[in-house]
Design a protein around this motif. Structure first.
Motif, PDB file in Angstrom:
ATOM      1  N   GLY A  64       7.977  17.548   6.061  1.00  0.00           N
ATOM      2  CA  GLY A  64       9.207  16.880   6.411  1.00  0.00           C
ATOM      3  C   GLY A  64       9.586  15.823   5.392  1.00  0.00           C
ATOM      4  O   GLY A  64       9.006  15.739   4.316  1.00  0.00           O
ATOM      5  N   HIS A  65      10.565  15.031   5.767  1.00  0.00           N
ATOM      6  CA  HIS A  65      11.088  13.990   4.890  1.00  0.00           C
ATOM      7  C   HIS A  65      10.195  12.762   4.879  1.00  0.00           C
ATOM      8  O   HIS A  65       9.554  12.440   5.877  1.00  0.00           O
ATOM      9  CB  HIS A  65      12.479  13.549   5.365  1.00  0.00           C
ATOM     10  CG  HIS A  65      13.475  14.657   5.335  1.00  0.00           C
ATOM     11  ND1 HIS A  65      13.766  15.412   6.443  1.00  0.00           N
ATOM     12  CD2 HIS A  65      14.224  15.141   4.325  1.00  0.00           C
ATOM     13  CE1 HIS A  65      14.662  16.320   6.114  1.00  0.00           C
ATOM     14  NE2 HIS A  65      14.956  16.182   4.845  1.00  0.00           N
ATOM     15  N   VAL A  66      10.206  12.067   3.753  1.00  0.00           N
ATOM     16  CA  VAL A  66       9.577  10.755   3.664  1.00  0.00           C
ATOM     17  C   VAL A  66      10.635   9.758   4.111  1.00  0.00           C
ATOM     18  O   VAL A  66      11.697   9.659   3.508  1.00  0.00           O
ATOM     19  CB  VAL A  66       9.105  10.457   2.225  1.00  0.00           C
ATOM     20  CG1 VAL A  66       8.495   9.068   2.144  1.00  0.00           C
ATOM     21  CG2 VAL A  66       8.118  11.517   1.745  1.00  0.00           C
ATOM     22  N   SER A  67      10.359   9.059   5.203  1.00  0.00           N
ATOM     23  CA  SER A  67      11.315   8.087   5.741  1.00  0.00           C
ATOM     24  C   SER A  67      11.423   6.873   4.834  1.00  0.00           C
ATOM     25  O   SER A  67      10.522   6.598   4.027  1.00  0.00           O
ATOM     26  CB  SER A  67      10.885   7.633   7.136  1.00  0.00           C
ATOM     27  OG  SER A  67      10.901   8.718   8.028  1.00  0.00           O
ATOM     28  N   ALA A  68      12.510   6.152   4.981  1.00  0.00           N
ATOM     29  CA  ALA A  68      12.727   4.941   4.176  1.00  0.00           C
ATOM     30  C   ALA A  68      11.553   3.980   4.373  1.00  0.00           C
ATOM     31  O   ALA A  68      11.136   3.726   5.503  1.00  0.00           O
ATOM     32  CB  ALA A  68      14.034   4.270   4.579  1.00  0.00           C
ATOM     33  N   GLY A  69      11.009   3.503   3.263  1.00  0.00           N
ATOM     34  CA  GLY A  69       9.912   2.550   3.286  1.00  0.00           C
ATOM     35  C   GLY A  69       8.543   3.161   3.531  1.00  0.00           C
ATOM     36  O   GLY A  69       7.543   2.452   3.566  1.00  0.00           O
ATOM     37  N   GLU A  70       8.466   4.457   3.684  1.00  0.00           N
ATOM     38  CA  GLU A  70       7.213   5.139   3.991  1.00  0.00           C
ATOM     39  C   GLU A  70       6.604   5.719   2.715  1.00  0.00           C
ATOM     40  O   GLU A  70       7.312   6.226   1.851  1.00  0.00           O
ATOM     41  CB  GLU A  70       7.513   6.260   4.997  1.00  0.00           C
ATOM     42  CG  GLU A  70       6.320   6.952   5.571  1.00  0.00           C
ATOM     43  CD  GLU A  70       6.705   7.989   6.623  1.00  0.00           C
ATOM     44  OE1 GLU A  70       6.011   8.069   7.640  1.00  0.00           O
ATOM     45  OE2 GLU A  70       7.718   8.706   6.443  1.00  0.00           O
ATOM     46  N   ALA A  71       5.296   5.688   2.595  1.00  0.00           N
ATOM     47  CA  ALA A  71       4.597   6.322   1.477  1.00  0.00           C
ATOM     48  C   ALA A  71       4.453   7.815   1.779  1.00  0.00           C
ATOM     49  O   ALA A  71       4.342   8.205   2.953  1.00  0.00           O
ATOM     50  CB  ALA A  71       3.234   5.688   1.280  1.00  0.00           C
ATOM     51  N   PRO A  72       4.437   8.663   0.749  1.00  0.00           N
ATOM     52  CA  PRO A  72       4.281  10.100   0.995  1.00  0.00           C
ATOM     53  C   PRO A  72       3.039  10.461   1.811  1.00  0.00           C
ATOM     54  O   PRO A  72       3.120  11.298   2.714  1.00  0.00           O
ATOM     55  CB  PRO A  72       4.227  10.695  -0.415  1.00  0.00           C
ATOM     56  CG  PRO A  72       5.048   9.747  -1.232  1.00  0.00           C
ATOM     57  CD  PRO A  72       4.719   8.389  -0.668  1.00  0.00           C
ATOM     58  N   LEU A  73       1.908   9.835   1.548  1.00  0.00           N
ATOM     59  CA  LEU A  73       0.700  10.142   2.307  1.00  0.00           C
ATOM     60  C   LEU A  73       0.894   9.799   3.787  1.00  0.00           C
ATOM     61  O   LEU A  73       0.505  10.577   4.662  1.00  0.00           O
ATOM     62  CB  LEU A  73      -0.510   9.393   1.740  1.00  0.00           C
ATOM     63  CG  LEU A  73      -1.827   9.603   2.489  1.00  0.00           C
ATOM     64  CD1 LEU A  73      -2.223  11.077   2.531  1.00  0.00           C
ATOM     65  CD2 LEU A  73      -2.927   8.756   1.860  1.00  0.00           C
ATOM     66  N   GLU A  74       1.523   8.672   4.074  1.00  0.00           N
ATOM     67  CA  GLU A  74       1.802   8.293   5.463  1.00  0.00           C
ATOM     68  C   GLU A  74       2.718   9.325   6.128  1.00  0.00           C
ATOM     69  O   GLU A  74       2.515   9.694   7.288  1.00  0.00           O
ATOM     70  CB  GLU A  74       2.471   6.921   5.535  1.00  0.00           C
ATOM     71  CG  GLU A  74       1.591   5.766   5.123  1.00  0.00           C
ATOM     72  CD  GLU A  74       2.377   4.473   4.992  1.00  0.00           C
ATOM     73  OE1 GLU A  74       1.823   3.435   5.391  1.00  0.00           O
ATOM     74  OE2 GLU A  74       3.529   4.486   4.496  1.00  0.00           O
ATOM     75  N   ALA A  75       3.728   9.788   5.393  1.00  0.00           N
ATOM     76  CA  ALA A  75       4.654  10.791   5.930  1.00  0.00           C
ATOM     77  C   ALA A  75       3.916  12.095   6.220  1.00  0.00           C
ATOM     78  O   ALA A  75       4.143  12.728   7.255  1.00  0.00           O
ATOM     79  CB  ALA A  75       5.801  11.031   4.959  1.00  0.00           C
ATOM     80  N   ALA A  76       3.019  12.498   5.328  1.00  0.00           N
ATOM     81  CA  ALA A  76       2.259  13.739   5.525  1.00  0.00           C
ATOM     82  C   ALA A  76       1.359  13.625   6.756  1.00  0.00           C
ATOM     83  O   ALA A  76       1.285  14.557   7.566  1.00  0.00           O
ATOM     84  CB  ALA A  76       1.442  14.048   4.275  1.00  0.00           C
ATOM     85  N   GLN A  77       0.690  12.483   6.926  1.00  0.00           N
ATOM     86  CA  GLN A  77      -0.158  12.277   8.100  1.00  0.00           C
ATOM     87  C   GLN A  77       0.679  12.287   9.382  1.00  0.00           C
ATOM     88  O   GLN A  77       0.280  12.884  10.390  1.00  0.00           O
ATOM     89  CB  GLN A  77      -0.922  10.950   7.974  1.00  0.00           C
ATOM     90  CG  GLN A  77      -1.958  10.991   6.877  1.00  0.00           C
ATOM     91  CD  GLN A  77      -2.514   9.627   6.518  1.00  0.00           C
ATOM     92  OE1 GLN A  77      -1.825   8.614   6.594  1.00  0.00           O
ATOM     93  NE2 GLN A  77      -3.773   9.608   6.101  1.00  0.00           N
TER      94      GLN A  77
END
Length: 172
Positions: A64-77
């Protein structure tokens, strides 16, 4: 309203915008994909028939998308937990640009399956586990256009061979 970071061509965040604006103006942004592996096979999810974009298409295990202010690893988790109910360590596989007239920077991760899959009813209609040598079976399936570039980076030989015969679905 979901905000997504807008990036420049080097991948640096330069602002944020709502999803509709991101796609309406084809603003460059970041996407994450996770490939879940178990017993030498990778899980490919079938997107829910209720999804507005590419319903019923096979895609990576989660993404999915990486939300504003989010790191890619956090978005993947986050996506892995939301879509499949899985938690655990993620290993970076690749970072690359997917550009079909709309620039997206893809962050690809792999995970080992720990525990049962619990599908998000809103996003996932099941899926399948495939070994690298079985990827040719995807040729008869509707697939998300970012699936093959991810498979090519996870399994360079078999997926590249199968892809030469693959016709992509329409893209957004």
């Amino acid at each position: 309203m979901e905000l997504i970071d807008v990036i420049d061509t080097q991948g640096q965040v330069v602002g944020s915008a709502p999803r509709d604006q991101i796609y309406g103006q084809k603003l460059p942004h970041r996407i994450v994909h996770v490939m879940v592996e178990h017993d030498g096979k990778v899980f490919l999810q079938r997107r829910s028939r209720h999804m507005t974009f590419m319903p019923g298409h096979l895609c990576t295990s989660a993404g999915g998308h990486v939300s504003a202010g989010e790191a890619p690893l956090e978005a993947a988790q986050r996506e892995l937990l939301e879509e499949l109910g899985l938690e655990g360590p993620l290993v970076p596989v690749a970072e690359f640009v997917f550009d079909d007239g709309h620039h997206r920077r893809i962050f690809l991760y792999r995970a080992r399956m720990e525990g049962p899959l619990r599908f998000s009813e809103r996003e996932v209609d099941g899926g399948m586990f495939l070994a690298p040598e079985e990827l040719g079976r995807l040729l008869d399936e509707p697939c998300h256009p970012q699936l093959w570039p991810c498979l090519e980076r996870l399994f360079p030989g078999p997926s590249a061979d199968a892809r030469t015969r693959w016709k992509p679905s329409s893209t957004r």
